[in-house]
Design an enzyme around this catalytic site. Structure first.
Site, PDB file in Angstrom:
ATOM      1  N   ALA A 159     -39.771  12.676  41.085  1.00 46.73           N
ATOM      2  CA  ALA A 159     -40.462  13.151  39.887  1.00 46.73           C
ATOM      3  C   ALA A 159     -39.388  13.552  38.884  1.00 46.73           C
ATOM      4  O   ALA A 159     -38.248  13.847  39.257  1.00 46.73           O
ATOM      5  CB  ALA A 159     -41.345  14.344  40.248  1.00 46.73           C
ATOM      6  N   GLY A 212     -40.601  12.084  44.891  1.00 47.74           N
ATOM      7  CA  GLY A 212     -41.803  11.385  44.423  1.00 47.74           C
ATOM      8  C   GLY A 212     -41.711   9.872  44.568  1.00 47.74           C
ATOM      9  O   GLY A 212     -42.732   9.200  44.644  1.00 47.74           O
ATOM     10  N   GLU A 229     -42.667   9.187  48.017  1.00 48.91           N
ATOM     11  CA  GLU A 229     -44.116   9.422  48.093  1.00 48.91           C
ATOM     12  C   GLU A 229     -44.897   8.244  47.501  1.00 48.91           C
ATOM     13  O   GLU A 229     -45.949   7.871  48.022  1.00 48.91           O
ATOM     14  CB  GLU A 229     -44.464  10.736  47.379  1.00 48.91           C
ATOM     15  CG  GLU A 229     -43.907  11.948  48.123  1.00 48.91           C
ATOM     16  CD  GLU A 229     -44.106  13.236  47.363  1.00 48.91           C
ATOM     17  OE1 GLU A 229     -43.488  13.391  46.285  1.00 48.91           O
ATOM     18  OE2 GLU A 229     -44.881  14.086  47.825  1.00 48.91           O
ATOM     19  N   GLU A 262     -36.714  17.560  48.098  1.00 46.12           N
ATOM     20  CA  GLU A 262     -37.301  18.641  47.291  1.00 46.12           C
ATOM     21  C   GLU A 262     -36.740  20.017  47.635  1.00 46.12           C
ATOM     22  O   GLU A 262     -36.534  20.845  46.750  1.00 46.12           O
ATOM     23  CB  GLU A 262     -38.835  18.662  47.457  1.00 46.12           C
ATOM     24  CG  GLU A 262     -39.548  17.550  46.708  1.00 46.12           C
ATOM     25  CD  GLU A 262     -39.665  16.259  47.495  1.00 46.12           C
ATOM     26  OE1 GLU A 262     -39.007  16.115  48.550  1.00 46.12           O
ATOM     27  OE2 GLU A 262     -40.417  15.373  47.044  1.00 46.12           O
TER      28      GLU A 262
HETATM   29  N1  CO8 Z   1     -35.474  13.350  37.415  1.00 47.07           N
HETATM   30  C1  CO8 Z   1     -34.898  13.249  36.207  1.00 47.07           C
HETATM   31  N2  CO8 Z   1     -33.758  12.566  35.975  1.00 47.07           N
HETATM   32  C2  CO8 Z   1     -33.166  11.979  37.037  1.00 47.07           C
HETATM   33  C3  CO8 Z   1     -33.701  12.054  38.332  1.00 47.07           C
HETATM   34  C4  CO8 Z   1     -34.923  12.772  38.505  1.00 47.07           C
HETATM   35  N3  CO8 Z   1     -35.543  12.858  39.695  1.00 47.07           N
HETATM   36  N4  CO8 Z   1     -32.885  11.385  39.182  1.00 47.07           N
HETATM   37  C5  CO8 Z   1     -31.875  10.913  38.417  1.00 47.07           C
HETATM   38  N5  CO8 Z   1     -32.034  11.260  37.136  1.00 47.07           N
HETATM   39  C6  CO8 Z   1     -31.162  10.971  35.995  1.00 47.07           C
HETATM   40  C7  CO8 Z   1     -29.880  11.785  36.043  1.00 47.07           C
HETATM   41  O1  CO8 Z   1     -30.104  13.074  35.524  1.00 47.07           O
HETATM   42  C8  CO8 Z   1     -28.953  10.935  35.203  1.00 47.07           C
HETATM   43  O2  CO8 Z   1     -29.244  11.172  33.847  1.00 47.07           O
HETATM   44  P1  CO8 Z   1     -28.027  11.327  32.766  1.00 47.07           P
HETATM   45  O3  CO8 Z   1     -27.329   9.985  32.799  1.00 47.07           O
HETATM   46  O4  CO8 Z   1     -28.753  11.594  31.492  1.00 47.07           O
HETATM   47  O5  CO8 Z   1     -27.158  12.440  33.264  1.00 47.07           O
HETATM   48  C9  CO8 Z   1     -29.404   9.513  35.512  1.00 47.07           C
HETATM   49  O6  CO8 Z   1     -30.719   9.623  36.077  1.00 47.07           O
HETATM   50  C10 CO8 Z   1     -28.520   8.814  36.543  1.00 47.07           C
HETATM   51  O7  CO8 Z   1     -28.451   9.645  37.681  1.00 47.07           O
HETATM   52  P2  CO8 Z   1     -27.051  10.104  38.362  1.00 47.07           P
HETATM   53  O8  CO8 Z   1     -25.973  10.108  37.350  1.00 47.07           O
HETATM   54  O9  CO8 Z   1     -27.309  11.361  39.102  1.00 47.07           O
HETATM   55  O10 CO8 Z   1     -26.831   8.870  39.345  1.00 47.07           O
HETATM   56  P3  CO8 Z   1     -25.974   8.893  40.712  1.00 47.07           P
HETATM   57  O11 CO8 Z   1     -25.864   7.469  41.119  1.00 47.07           O
HETATM   58  O12 CO8 Z   1     -24.738   9.678  40.553  1.00 47.07           O
HETATM   59  O13 CO8 Z   1     -26.904   9.674  41.768  1.00 47.07           O
HETATM   60  C11 CO8 Z   1     -28.974  10.196  42.895  1.00 47.07           C
HETATM   61  C12 CO8 Z   1     -28.104   9.095  42.194  1.00 47.07           C
HETATM   62  C13 CO8 Z   1     -28.331  10.596  44.203  1.00 47.07           C
HETATM   63  C14 CO8 Z   1     -30.337   9.541  43.175  1.00 47.07           C
HETATM   64  C15 CO8 Z   1     -29.127  11.410  41.966  1.00 47.07           C
HETATM   65  O14 CO8 Z   1     -29.536  10.970  40.673  1.00 47.07           O
HETATM   66  C16 CO8 Z   1     -30.138  12.412  42.427  1.00 47.07           C
HETATM   67  O15 CO8 Z   1     -29.865  13.194  43.329  1.00 47.07           O
HETATM   68  N6  CO8 Z   1     -31.328  12.467  41.773  1.00 47.07           N
HETATM   69  C17 CO8 Z   1     -32.356  13.442  42.068  1.00 47.07           C
HETATM   70  C18 CO8 Z   1     -33.068  13.116  43.362  1.00 47.07           C
HETATM   71  C19 CO8 Z   1     -34.116  14.152  43.658  1.00 47.07           C
HETATM   72  O16 CO8 Z   1     -33.817  15.314  43.883  1.00 47.07           O
HETATM   73  N7  CO8 Z   1     -35.383  13.718  43.678  1.00 47.07           N
HETATM   74  C20 CO8 Z   1     -36.494  14.567  43.960  1.00 47.07           C
HETATM   75  C21 CO8 Z   1     -37.053  15.132  42.689  1.00 47.07           C
HETATM   76  S1  CO8 Z   1     -38.298  16.343  42.996  1.00 47.07           S
HETATM   77  C22 CO8 Z   1     -39.654  15.427  43.384  1.00 47.07           C
HETATM   78  O17 CO8 Z   1     -39.639  14.229  43.400  1.00 47.07           O
HETATM   79  C23 CO8 Z   1     -40.878  16.219  43.703  1.00 47.07           C
HETATM   80  C24 CO8 Z   1     -42.079  15.285  43.792  1.00 47.07           C
HETATM   81  C25 CO8 Z   1     -43.340  16.036  43.741  1.00 47.07           C
HETATM   82  C26 CO8 Z   1     -43.593  16.576  42.380  1.00 47.07           C
HETATM   83  C27 CO8 Z   1     -44.963  17.107  42.300  1.00 47.07           C
HETATM   84  C28 CO8 Z   1     -45.343  17.539  40.896  1.00 47.07           C
HETATM   85  C29 CO8 Z   1     -45.159  18.996  40.611  1.00 47.07           C
END
Ligand code: CO8
Length: 255
Positions: free
Chosen positions: A65, A110, A113, A133
């Site tokens: 998400a 997400g 999911e 999460e």
């Molecule tokens: N949300 C928003 N932006 C994201 C997300 C995300 N989940 N994942 C990546 N991005 C963005 C980064 O911020 C980055 O943006 P910018 O270039 O502007 O800085 C861009 O995508 C590229 O990402 P990275 O530079 O981090 O890329 P890497 O190759 O270095 O890393 C990863 C890849 C490991 C996937 C890393 O991006 C990461 O850890 N992302 C987050 C993963 C995460 O924690 N996901 C879970 C999110 S919470 C969730 O899904 C809850 C679901 C239920 C919600 C229910 C509703 C309330």
């Protein structure tokens, strides 16, 4: 219909949907959920469709998400965002044909999911899965706590949900979280092969088998048998008669 994040490609009975927001690793925001809801409505009105493939553009399937959109939410706003996502993902299970997740890269939070809300999953050998999460001080909100133990088992689910460990495609296959792993360049070829194979089957039978199997999972065994028995009768006299006749006449069925 015009979409900004979704890229649907219609090819006869198969539609491939690419989630395309690669600058944010296809993170799911409100625009995504509005477009996905509209897309499901659009394809629900296309009786020629027999399968939907969902994949992501770039190095992610979906990295979760949208954290930037969630960061300032109140508890009630979080609940509403979760409920909206759950409702849209549930609609995939109600489509009258199989939905195949073709997981091309990161399927986190997400994103995992969404993959789990599909009917089954194939993954590229470089795909990565996880429910991170708890790293953010959150819990899954699109039914991850419910689907993961049903698809794997309680211990594997709690292992992934509490450690936030990211697993590779081979481990996901071992946990039966995915049904098949391919080389990256073969992922969509294989997804389309499977979808094409499903498209050859009796359309009513495929619709019924999805509905009965999914609904039965939430029922007692006895009630599930009754549901199966009820729908077993449906194809007789039409699609089933043609399928059995074709077998006996050693020809392809004409659905
Ligand atoms: N949300 C928003 N932006 C994201 C997300 C995300 N989940 N994942 C990546 N991005 C963005 C980064 O911020 C980055 O943006 P910018 O270039 O502007 O800085 C861009 O995508 C590229 O990402 P990275 O530079 O981090 O890329 P890497 O190759 O270095 O890393 C990863 C890849 C490991 C996937 C890393 O991006 C990461 O850890 N992302 C987050 C993963 C995460 O924690 N996901 C879970 C999110 S919470 C969730 O899904 C809850 C679901 C239920 C919600 C229910 C509703 C309330």
């Amino acid at each position: 219909m015009e979409y900004t994040i979704l890229r649907p490609a219609f090819d006869g009975p198969i539609v491939t949907l690419t989630i395309s927001r690669p600058q944010a690793l296809n993170a799911l925001n409100s625009v995504f959920f509005n477009e996905m809801d509209d897309f499901i409505t659009e394809i629900s009105g296309k009786p020629e469709l027999r399968a939907l493939i969902i994949t992501g553009e770039g190095k992610a399937f979906v990295a979760g998400a949208d954290i930037a959109e969630m960061v300032n939410m109140s508890p009630d706003e979080g609940r509403i965002f979760s409920g909206r996502g759950q409702a849209v993902f549930n609609r995939l299970g109600e489509l009258p044909f199989p939905v195949i997740a073709a997981v091309n890269g990161f399927a986190l939070g997400g994103g995992m999911e969404l993959a789990m809300a599909c009917d089954f999953r194939i993954a590229s050998s470089n795909a990565k899965f996880g429910q991170p999460e708890v790293n953010l001080g959150l819990i899954p909100g699109y039914a991850g706590t419910q689907r993961l133990p049903r698809l794997t088992n309680l211990a594997d689910a709690l292992y992934l949900l509490t450690t936030a460990e990211i697993i590779d495609a081979a481990t996901a296959l071992q946990m039966r979280l995915v049904q098949k792993v391919t080389e990256p360049e073969n992922l969509l070829v294989e997804a389309r092969r499977l979808a094409g194979s499903i498209a050859q089957k009796g359309p009513l039978a495929v619709r019924l088998v999805k509905e009965v199997t999914r609904r039965g999972l939430g029922m007692s065994h006895v009630a599930g048998e009754e549901l199966e028995r009820t729908h077993f009768g449906d194809p007789f006299g039409n699609e089933g008669a043609e399928g059995m006749k074709a077998f006996l006449e050693k020809r392809k069925p004409n659905w």
